[in-house]
Design a protein around this motif. Structure first.
Motif, PDB file in Angstrom:
ATOM      1  N   VAL A 214      64.488  47.594  50.080  1.00 55.07           N
ATOM      2  CA  VAL A 214      63.528  46.872  49.356  1.00 55.07           C
ATOM      3  C   VAL A 214      64.338  46.765  47.612  1.00 55.07           C
ATOM      4  N   LYS A 215      65.140  48.015  47.418  1.00 54.35           N
ATOM      5  CA  LYS A 215      65.926  47.943  46.502  1.00 54.35           C
ATOM      6  C   LYS A 215      67.007  46.816  46.301  1.00 54.35           C
ATOM      7  N   THR A 216      67.466  46.665  47.397  1.00 56.56           N
ATOM      8  CA  THR A 216      68.641  45.626  47.309  1.00 56.56           C
ATOM      9  C   THR A 216      67.955  44.492  47.395  1.00 56.56           C
ATOM     10  N   MET A 217      66.691  44.051  47.887  1.00 56.35           N
ATOM     11  CA  MET A 217      65.943  42.750  47.635  1.00 56.35           C
ATOM     12  C   MET A 217      65.641  42.361  46.380  1.00 56.35           C
ATOM     13  N   VAL A 218      65.072  43.583  45.638  1.00 53.64           N
ATOM     14  CA  VAL A 218      64.645  43.454  44.261  1.00 53.64           C
ATOM     15  C   VAL A 218      65.798  42.962  43.334  1.00 53.64           C
ATOM     16  N   ASP A 219      67.038  43.749  43.446  1.00 55.94           N
ATOM     17  CA  ASP A 219      68.261  43.506  42.525  1.00 55.94           C
ATOM     18  C   ASP A 219      68.552  42.347  42.857  1.00 55.94           C
ATOM     19  N   MET A 220      68.626  41.759  44.085  1.00 59.79           N
ATOM     20  CA  MET A 220      69.175  40.346  44.367  1.00 59.79           C
ATOM     21  C   MET A 220      68.196  39.419  43.688  1.00 59.79           C
ATOM     22  N   SER A 221      67.075  39.651  43.871  1.00 57.80           N
ATOM     23  CA  SER A 221      66.214  38.446  43.295  1.00 57.80           C
ATOM     24  C   SER A 221      66.445  38.486  41.683  1.00 57.80           C
ATOM     25  N   ASN A 223      69.171  39.200  40.178  1.00 53.97           N
ATOM     26  CA  ASN A 223      70.596  38.669  39.814  1.00 53.97           C
ATOM     27  C   ASN A 223      70.358  36.991  40.035  1.00 53.97           C
ATOM     28  N   LEU A 224      69.660  36.631  40.704  1.00 53.36           N
ATOM     29  CA  LEU A 224      69.763  35.202  41.050  1.00 53.36           C
ATOM     30  C   LEU A 224      68.571  34.479  40.006  1.00 53.36           C
ATOM     31  N   GLY A 225      67.795  35.340  39.420  1.00 56.11           N
ATOM     32  CA  GLY A 225      66.856  34.742  38.357  1.00 56.11           C
ATOM     33  C   GLY A 225      65.601  34.435  38.894  1.00 56.11           C
ATOM     34  N   ILE A 226      65.101  34.913  40.023  1.00 55.36           N
ATOM     35  CA  ILE A 226      63.878  34.544  40.744  1.00 55.36           C
ATOM     36  C   ILE A 226      63.221  35.671  40.754  1.00 55.36           C
ATOM     37  N   SER A 227      61.609  35.604  40.611  1.00 59.64           N
ATOM     38  CA  SER A 227      60.885  36.587  40.788  1.00 59.64           C
ATOM     39  C   SER A 227      60.592  36.946  42.292  1.00 59.64           C
ATOM     40  N   CYS A 228      59.764  38.383  42.263  1.00 61.66           N
ATOM     41  CA  CYS A 228      59.782  38.957  43.566  1.00 61.66           C
ATOM     42  C   CYS A 228      58.289  39.574  43.672  1.00 61.66           C
ATOM     43  N   VAL A 229      57.685  39.222  44.691  1.00 64.64           N
ATOM     44  CA  VAL A 229      56.198  39.498  44.784  1.00 64.64           C
ATOM     45  C   VAL A 229      56.132  40.455  46.087  1.00 64.64           C
ATOM     46  N   PHE A 230      55.537  41.465  45.924  1.00 63.26           N
ATOM     47  CA  PHE A 230      55.147  42.575  47.147  1.00 63.26           C
ATOM     48  C   PHE A 230      53.904  42.130  47.875  1.00 63.26           C
ATOM     49  N   GLU A 231      53.745  41.904  49.011  1.00 57.97           N
ATOM     50  CA  GLU A 231      52.501  41.776  49.538  1.00 57.97           C
ATOM     51  C   GLU A 231      52.156  43.014  50.394  1.00 57.97           C
ATOM     52  N   GLY A 232      50.580  43.129  50.637  1.00 58.90           N
ATOM     53  CA  GLY A 232      50.373  44.094  51.398  1.00 58.90           C
ATOM     54  C   GLY A 232      50.269  45.498  50.888  1.00 58.90           C
ATOM     55  N   VAL A 233      50.175  45.623  49.414  1.00 61.76           N
ATOM     56  CA  VAL A 233      50.202  46.696  48.611  1.00 61.76           C
ATOM     57  C   VAL A 233      48.817  47.452  48.835  1.00 61.76           C
ATOM     58  N   GLU A 234      48.866  48.620  49.539  1.00 59.17           N
ATOM     59  CA  GLU A 234      47.500  49.233  50.002  1.00 59.17           C
ATOM     60  C   GLU A 234      47.245  50.553  49.230  1.00 59.17           C
ATOM     61  N   THR A 235      48.036  51.155  49.016  1.00 63.87           N
ATOM     62  CA  THR A 235      48.146  52.730  48.433  1.00 63.87           C
ATOM     63  C   THR A 235      48.832  52.931  47.178  1.00 63.87           C
ATOM     64  N   PRO A 236      48.166  53.831  46.223  1.00 65.10           N
ATOM     65  CA  PRO A 236      48.684  54.030  44.941  1.00 65.10           C
ATOM     66  C   PRO A 236      50.330  54.536  45.029  1.00 65.10           C
ATOM     67  N   GLU A 237      50.663  55.481  46.144  1.00 62.18           N
ATOM     68  CA  GLU A 237      51.863  55.972  46.613  1.00 62.18           C
ATOM     69  C   GLU A 237      52.820  54.734  46.809  1.00 62.18           C
ATOM     70  N   GLN A 238      52.461  53.739  47.552  1.00 58.40           N
ATOM     71  CA  GLN A 238      53.146  52.588  47.584  1.00 58.40           C
ATOM     72  C   GLN A 238      53.472  51.845  46.411  1.00 58.40           C
ATOM     73  N   LEU A 239      52.561  51.609  45.574  1.00 63.55           N
ATOM     74  CA  LEU A 239      52.582  51.161  44.134  1.00 63.55           C
ATOM     75  C   LEU A 239      53.552  51.867  43.376  1.00 63.55           C
ATOM     76  N   THR A 240      53.676  53.074  43.202  1.00 64.11           N
ATOM     77  CA  THR A 240      54.432  53.895  42.303  1.00 64.11           C
ATOM     78  C   THR A 240      55.867  53.621  42.994  1.00 64.11           C
ATOM     79  N   THR A 241      56.038  53.858  44.198  1.00 61.23           N
ATOM     80  CA  THR A 241      57.406  53.617  44.662  1.00 61.23           C
ATOM     81  C   THR A 241      57.789  52.446  44.377  1.00 61.23           C
ATOM     82  N   LEU A 242      57.200  51.197  44.528  1.00 61.11           N
ATOM     83  CA  LEU A 242      57.707  49.864  44.461  1.00 61.11           C
ATOM     84  C   LEU A 242      58.017  49.749  43.018  1.00 61.11           C
TER      85      LEU A 242
END
Ligand code: C2E
Ligand code: CA
Ligand code: CA
Ligand code: CA
Length: 274
Positions: A214-221, A223-242
């Motif tokens: 996921v870190k690689t995907m975020v960095d890549m987006s 670097n390419l100047g595009i935004s990155c949306v996360f789907e299926g965020v269900e818990t506060p722990e997931q949100l903190t990590t993201l």
């Protein structure tokens, strides 16, 4: 024992036949459906955690068949894609989304899902463009499309997406990471954002490999100047990590389940007022 074996084989065959006839029934009802009356749309919030506000909603189709009752899009969309009904479904969903969009403040955008068929032929794409243009400017409809849908005919799909961009729509690559040559697509196609598939979010808290990916995907987006949306965020722990990995745009049950139009409009009005 022998009889048991034959018995279960028979049960299996019957069940299999039952499944096939169920698919045929859904296909038949879909083909003859009054789409405008039977299809409705629901809206799921997309939230910017950096700006602390709702930026838009994904539009999701719901089918209430008078014969079959409520049928999940997971069931009917693949069948509609196979029979070609999907183009009429996309147009119905888009027409309803455009009507809803007119009731929203300028900064709230709606994302409509496209299928391979919608970007697979020029007439299908033109039908979409005409609907958007007929609704008048400025356009606040974005589109989401999966990698697999684009892969069927990259050249045609690329041209279709480019023509949608000229409407003022943004394009998101949906279910990112589940396809085969993701990086190639991001580079070659006119994309504004990637939507990282729910399966990565589901694994992210406990699994260091998922976090690294996921870190690689975020960095890549970035670097390419595009935004990155996360789907299926269900818990506060997931949100903190993201967030720790650099993620800002979120969608999932933690922020909101898909809701009907009135509920969405009320939510937006409340957020405006606060
Ligand atoms: P998708 O495009 O990946 O849409 C997201 C799906 O994930 C939606 O399911 C949504 O309700 C669900 N979801 C959202 N947040 C969460 C969460 O936090 N946890 C979990 N477990 N699920 C979450 P839905 O509405 O059942 O749609 C399923 C799929 O059907 C969509 O997946 C999309 O591929 C397709 N679909 C739905 N509406 C349309 C449409 O109008 N056109 C096309 N072409 N496909 C559609
Ligand atoms: Ca989607
Ligand atoms: Ca998705
Ligand atoms: Ca998905």
């Amino acid at each position: 024992a022998k009889r048991d074996c034959r018995g279960s084989a028979l049960v299996f065959a019957e069940r299999h036949e039952h499944e096939i006839s169920k698919v045929r029934r859904i296909e038949h009802e879909l083909y003859t459906a009054d789409l405008d009356a039977e299809l409705s749309i629901v809206f799921q919030q997309q939230f910017d955690t950096a700006l602390n506000c709702t930026t838009g909603y994904e539009v999701l189709a719901r089918w209430n068949s008078p014969v079959l009752g409520q049928v999940s899009p997971v069931e009917f969309i693949p069948l509609a894609e196979r029979t070609g009904v999907i183009c009429r479904i996309t147009q119905t969903v888009l027409r309803k989304a455009l009507a809803a969009s007119a009731k929203l403040p300028q900064h709230i955008r709606l994302s409509v899902n496209l299928s391979a068929n919608d970007v697979g032929s020029t007439p299908a794409t033109e039908a979409i463009i005409e609907l958007v243009e007929a609704a008048g400017q400025p356009c606040r409809i974005d589109f989401e499309i999966t990698e697999t849908a684009i892969m069927r005919d990259m050249k045609q799909a690329g041209d279709a997406l480019a023509s949608l961009l000229t409407l003022g729509s943004r394009i998101a690559l949906d279910d990112f990471g589940t396809g085969h040559s993701s990086l190639t697509h991001v580079q070659k196609l006119p994309l504004d954002r990637i939507k990282i598939d729910r399966s990565f979010v589901a694994d992210i808290v406990g699994d260091t490999t998922s976090r690294a990916i996921v870190k690689t995907m975020v960095d890549m987006s970035h670097n390419l100047g595009i935004s990155c949306v996360f789907e299926g965020v269900e818990t506060p722990e997931q949100l903190t990590t993201l967030k720790a990995l650099g993620g800002t745009l979120m969608q999932g049950y933690l922020f909101g389940r898909p809701v009907d139009e009135d509920t969405m409009l009320t939510q937006v009005a409340q957020e405006q007022a606060s």
